[in-house]
Design a protein around this motif. Sequence first.
Motif, PDB file in Angstrom:
ATOM      1  N   THR A  30     -49.060  58.169  54.404  1.00 30.55           N
ATOM      2  CA  THR A  30     -49.007  57.803  55.630  1.00 30.55           C
ATOM      3  C   THR A  30     -47.843  57.064  56.157  1.00 30.55           C
ATOM      4  N   ARG A  33     -48.097  53.680  58.670  1.00 39.09           N
ATOM      5  CA  ARG A  33     -48.773  54.025  59.884  1.00 39.09           C
ATOM      6  C   ARG A  33     -50.113  53.833  59.942  1.00 39.09           C
ATOM      7  N   HIS A  35     -54.321  54.776  59.064  1.00 36.89           N
ATOM      8  CA  HIS A  35     -54.950  56.153  59.284  1.00 36.89           C
ATOM      9  C   HIS A  35     -55.111  56.457  60.528  1.00 36.89           C
ATOM     10  N   LYS A  39     -51.261  55.631  67.166  1.00 40.25           N
ATOM     11  CA  LYS A  39     -50.188  55.073  66.925  1.00 40.25           C
ATOM     12  C   LYS A  39     -49.610  55.597  65.666  1.00 40.25           C
ATOM     13  N   SER A  40     -50.515  56.542  64.978  1.00 39.81           N
ATOM     14  CA  SER A  40     -50.037  57.202  63.669  1.00 39.81           C
ATOM     15  C   SER A  40     -49.739  58.738  64.159  1.00 39.81           C
ATOM     16  N   ARG A  41     -49.977  58.899  65.092  1.00 39.39           N
ATOM     17  CA  ARG A  41     -49.229  60.358  65.599  1.00 39.39           C
ATOM     18  C   ARG A  41     -47.766  60.298  65.930  1.00 39.39           C
ATOM     19  N   SER A  42     -46.959  61.482  65.684  1.00 39.95           N
ATOM     20  CA  SER A  42     -45.697  61.357  66.270  1.00 39.95           C
ATOM     21  C   SER A  42     -45.560  61.533  67.813  1.00 39.95           C
TER      22      SER A  42
END
Length: 144
Positions: A30, A33, A35, A39-42
């Motif tokens: 990850t 970032r 799970h 905020k974890s996505r590009s």
Amino acid sequence: MELNSIKPAEGAKHAKRRVGRGIGSGLGKTAGRGHKGQKSRSGGFHKVGFEGGQMPLQRRLPKRGFKSLTRRFVGEVRLSDLNNLPVDEIDLLVLKQAGLVSELSLSAKIIASGEITRKVVVKGLGVTKGALTAIQAAGGSVAE
């Protein structure tokens, strides 16, 4: 010492963090970032102060006070300061040269602090009611 032997101090340089480069790096999978979630996505970001649609803090709190944008351009001068000036005709230029108001000042106002004992002619300056009566009592005058 030779130019080719100069090195930065010990501990001054750090290796760049290489994320998403395998489990051995400590920042694989990850890449720090966490799970799921925006905020974890590009490309996943939101405005500063955005609270997911909840009324943001800066809008929940009441507005308070007033901050004048012209405050730093208006100088204040005491009657006692006028008493110490060497000239009888006082305007903004005289106050700037005497160092009583800032060079940035666009206008100035005379306030009734201290006392004035000599006759002065004030031109193009703001004057409070108390200062006006004090100047006139000393035999001076105020011209707009």
